[in-house]
Design a protein around this motif. Sequence first.
Motif, PDB file in Angstrom:
ATOM      1  N   SER A 180       0.818  -1.205   0.000  1.00 32.13           N
ATOM      2  CA  SER A 180       0.000   0.000   0.000  1.00 32.13           C
ATOM      3  C   SER A 180       0.859   1.265   0.000  1.00 32.13           C
ATOM      4  N   GLY A 181       0.484   2.217  -0.870  1.00 35.71           N
ATOM      5  CA  GLY A 181       1.197   3.478  -0.945  1.00 35.71           C
ATOM      6  C   GLY A 181       2.481   3.424  -1.741  1.00 35.71           C
ATOM      7  N   THR A 182       2.663   2.357  -2.519  1.00 32.23           N
ATOM      8  CA  THR A 182       3.931   2.117  -3.206  1.00 32.23           C
ATOM      9  C   THR A 182       3.716   1.854  -4.695  1.00 32.23           C
ATOM     10  N   MET A 183       4.631   2.354  -5.512  1.00 33.60           N
ATOM     11  CA  MET A 183       4.722   1.962  -6.914  1.00 33.60           C
ATOM     12  C   MET A 183       6.089   1.351  -7.155  1.00 33.60           C
ATOM     13  N   VAL A 184       6.097   0.183  -7.800  1.00 28.54           N
ATOM     14  CA  VAL A 184       7.332  -0.462  -8.218  1.00 28.54           C
ATOM     15  C   VAL A 184       7.363  -0.442  -9.740  1.00 28.54           C
ATOM     16  N   ALA A 185       8.402   0.152 -10.304  1.00 27.65           N
ATOM     17  CA  ALA A 185       8.521   0.285 -11.758  1.00 27.65           C
ATOM     18  C   ALA A 185       9.710  -0.534 -12.239  1.00 27.65           C
ATOM     19  N   PHE A 186       9.457  -1.380 -13.236  1.00 24.52           N
ATOM     20  CA  PHE A 186      10.497  -2.203 -13.844  1.00 24.52           C
ATOM     21  C   PHE A 186      10.816  -1.659 -15.231  1.00 24.52           C
ATOM     22  N   SER A 187      12.085  -1.750 -15.612  1.00 22.55           N
ATOM     23  CA  SER A 187      12.475  -1.287 -16.938  1.00 22.55           C
ATOM     24  C   SER A 187      11.932  -2.169 -18.051  1.00 22.55           C
ATOM     25  N   THR A 188      11.470  -3.367 -17.694  1.00 21.89           N
ATOM     26  CA  THR A 188      10.824  -4.239 -18.665  1.00 21.89           C
ATOM     27  C   THR A 188       9.852  -5.142 -17.933  1.00 21.89           C
ATOM     28  N   ALA A 189       9.018  -5.845 -18.678  1.00 23.35           N
ATOM     29  CA  ALA A 189       7.981  -6.682 -18.080  1.00 23.35           C
ATOM     30  C   ALA A 189       8.599  -7.851 -17.319  1.00 23.35           C
ATOM     31  N   GLY A 217       3.882  18.959 -13.855  1.00 18.11           N
ATOM     32  CA  GLY A 217       2.510  18.533 -13.600  1.00 18.11           C
ATOM     33  C   GLY A 217       2.170  17.126 -14.049  1.00 18.11           C
ATOM     34  N   LEU A 218       3.122  16.359 -14.558  1.00 17.18           N
ATOM     35  CA  LEU A 218       2.820  15.022 -15.073  1.00 17.18           C
ATOM     36  C   LEU A 218       2.710  14.031 -13.922  1.00 17.18           C
ATOM     37  N   PRO A 219       1.513  13.496 -13.659  1.00 17.12           N
ATOM     38  CA  PRO A 219       1.336  12.524 -12.564  1.00 17.12           C
ATOM     39  C   PRO A 219       2.193  11.287 -12.798  1.00 17.12           C
ATOM     40  N   ILE A 220       2.597  10.657 -11.726  1.00 18.63           N
ATOM     41  CA  ILE A 220       3.534   9.550 -11.812  1.00 18.63           C
ATOM     42  C   ILE A 220       3.005   8.405 -12.666  1.00 18.63           C
ATOM     43  N   GLU A 221       1.699   8.124 -12.586  1.00 11.10           N
ATOM     44  CA  GLU A 221       1.147   7.037 -13.407  1.00 11.10           C
ATOM     45  C   GLU A 221       1.256   7.363 -14.895  1.00 11.10           C
ATOM     46  N   SER A 244       3.875  -2.018 -10.947  1.00  6.61           N
ATOM     47  CA  SER A 244       2.893  -2.502  -9.984  1.00  6.61           C
ATOM     48  C   SER A 244       2.636  -1.357  -9.016  1.00  6.61           C
ATOM     49  N   SER A 245       1.392  -0.949  -8.872  1.00  6.15           N
ATOM     50  CA  SER A 245       1.108   0.250  -8.077  1.00  6.15           C
ATOM     51  C   SER A 245      -0.042   0.046  -7.102  1.00  6.15           C
ATOM     52  N   SER A 246       0.177   0.538  -5.886  1.00  4.85           N
ATOM     53  CA  SER A 246      -0.886   0.649  -4.882  1.00  4.85           C
ATOM     54  C   SER A 246      -0.886   2.053  -4.299  1.00  4.85           C
ATOM     55  N   LEU A 247      -0.526   3.035  -5.146  1.00  2.15           N
ATOM     56  CA  LEU A 247      -0.499   4.419  -4.680  1.00  2.15           C
ATOM     57  C   LEU A 247      -1.899   4.885  -4.300  1.00  2.15           C
ATOM     58  N   MET A 248      -1.965   5.712  -3.273  1.00  2.00           N
ATOM     59  CA  MET A 248      -3.252   6.221  -2.792  1.00  2.00           C
ATOM     60  C   MET A 248      -3.468   7.685  -3.176  1.00  2.00           C
ATOM     61  N   GLY A 249      -2.382   8.429  -3.335  1.00  2.00           N
ATOM     62  CA  GLY A 249      -2.514   9.854  -3.606  1.00  2.00           C
ATOM     63  C   GLY A 249      -1.833  10.253  -4.898  1.00  2.00           C
ATOM     64  N   GLU A 250      -1.843  11.550  -5.173  1.00  2.00           N
ATOM     65  CA  GLU A 250      -1.223  12.088  -6.383  1.00  2.00           C
ATOM     66  C   GLU A 250       0.243  12.424  -6.112  1.00  2.00           C
ATOM     67  N   PHE A 251       1.061  12.222  -7.130  1.00  2.00           N
ATOM     68  CA  PHE A 251       2.452  12.644  -7.046  1.00  2.00           C
ATOM     69  C   PHE A 251       2.968  12.974  -8.436  1.00  2.00           C
ATOM     70  N   CYS A 252       3.719  14.080  -8.534  1.00  2.00           N
ATOM     71  CA  CYS A 252       4.468  14.375  -9.745  1.00  2.00           C
ATOM     72  C   CYS A 252       5.815  14.948  -9.311  1.00  2.00           C
ATOM     73  N   PHE A 253       6.836  14.715 -10.099  1.00  2.18           N
ATOM     74  CA  PHE A 253       8.165  15.194  -9.733  1.00  2.18           C
ATOM     75  C   PHE A 253       8.228  16.716  -9.749  1.00  2.18           C
ATOM     76  N   ARG A 254       7.612  17.322 -10.778  1.00  3.44           N
ATOM     77  CA  ARG A 254       7.580  18.778 -10.888  1.00  3.44           C
ATOM     78  C   ARG A 254       6.126  19.236 -10.978  1.00  3.44           C
TER      79      ARG A 254
END
Length: 263
Positions: A180-189, A217-221, A244-254
């Motif tokens: 919960s509250g986490t996104m895991v990003a892989f460079s490939t499937a 303004g680009l959301p992480i998803e 794989s994502s279970s993020l609950m809120g919004e996030f963007c780097f900028r």
Amino acid sequence: MAFAASAANDAGSGDLRTALVIGNGAYRQAALKNPARDADAVALALKGMGFVVIQRENATLREMLESLREFSNKASKSRVRLVFYAGHGVQIKGRNYLMPIDAEVQSEEDVTQQGIDISEVLERLAVVKGGVNLVILDACRNNPFVLASAQVADARGVRTRGLNNPTTNAVGLAQVQAPSGTMVAFSTAPGSVSIDNSTQGRSVYAKHFLAYMNVPGLPIEKLFKQVRAAVAQETLQQQIPWESSSLMGEFCFRPDLAGRCNG
């Protein structure tokens, strides 16, 4: 290999954004050209976005464990917690291990003893309540370690970083469930390998990740969706990033000019 976080508080830190960035390329058994440069670029970008960055390049097992302890201690006081890893990664029986440069692997047991289990990193982050956890793994290239019961592959232009087990056909890294509250990003499937792109000085994945993380303004998803499309196009569909994502809120780097993510 487990790592333990100290219970002591780092008084006065109060960091709202903390990142651990590791780039391992100077392996004894199979060097990679891009990870240290990719990590350098990611760390510089994150510092420009207000992150306190713990950075390690060509880290030994001891150095990786120490950096993970430092990061874990700071994570409890941060609202955004990010791990970026570029280097060799190995899958053993459905668990993923990040490999230090001093790893000498001849068996599956060597991997579990000399590698960092990404599941344990995720478990540590899951303990921290609130905020956002981002774990970004550019670590599925063909890996040149030769195991007694398995063979590792390596793929950044044409090296990869995942385990190829002939008995299970396990190529690349295994799928994980983001807590919960986490996104895991892989460079490939999961089960695939990614391209190192050694002739261009950046992995294909890192190049596009760096480009899109600077879009205001680009959301992480949406960021990772754009990265996926760009990587797939450049590699002619040979490499498809995955999250794989279970993020609950919004996030963007900028944030955008209004200080928001553009949903």
